[in-house]
Design a protein around this motif. Structure first.
Motif: not given
Length: 176
Positions: A38, A40-41, A59, A61, A167, A169
């Motif tokens: 996953t 997320e930026r 981003t 998921h 970020v 991850y």
């Protein structure tokens, strides 16, 4: 046989790591690992610019991740594929530090092994390989690797002052 990059950096503590970490960081030649991740930026426009400069994935998921490792003892190249989004880095050991070239930025990390976990801490940063940047600005860049339920697990977080999250991850891998 020449030690791997991570064996050179971690030295004796490398051999006390859990099986999955030793296997991944003990690759010689070519190896492929796969799992899920996953990403997320950050949303700040400057975070977007930094992400482009280092070629960070967008981003996503719970997506498939595949990493091809090419290692020769002097260097490693990691070809990451996050659901079709590519990210490549080059790693080598210099002066006891792990050097990682990621896009336009070169990091030098001190690695610490504790309780079966590897922690990456930024020591030096260079833009384009020549322009030094203050390492204290990158204290929010951290990586943790460990074994969980027999699988290699990773968590990478990058935050910068005034910009916030670049970020984050995380995920797991196992031999493909």
């Amino acid at each position: 046989m020449h030690p791997t990059v991570f064996q050179q950096v971690l030295r004796a503590p490398f051999f006390n790591l859990p099986d999955s970490l030793r296997a991944l960081h003990g690759i010689r030649g070519r190896g492929v690992w796969a799992g899920r991740a996953t990403i997320e930026r950050g949303r700040n426009p400057l975070a977007w610019l930094c992400a482009v400069a280092t070629r960070l994935p967008p981003t996503m998921h719970d997506v498939p991740v595949r990493i091809e490792f090419v290692a020769d003892g002097k260097r490693e190249i990691w070809h990451r594929d996050f659901a079709g989004r590519k990210m490549v880095s080059r790693l080598y050991c210099r002066d006891g530090l792990l050097c990682e070239r990621l896009g336009l930025v070169q990091f030098r990390f001190a690695l610490h092994a504790w309780d079966g976990t590897i922690f990456w801490n930024v020591e030096r940063v260079r833009l384009l390989g020549v322009l030094p940047l203050p390492a204290r600005l990158f204290s929010g860049v951290q990586c943790r690797e460990r074994e969980h339920e027999g699988r290699y697990q990773f968590l990478v977080e990058a935050r910068l002052p005034l910009i916030g999250q670049l970020v984050r991850y995380e995920g797991w891998l196992e031999p493909a």
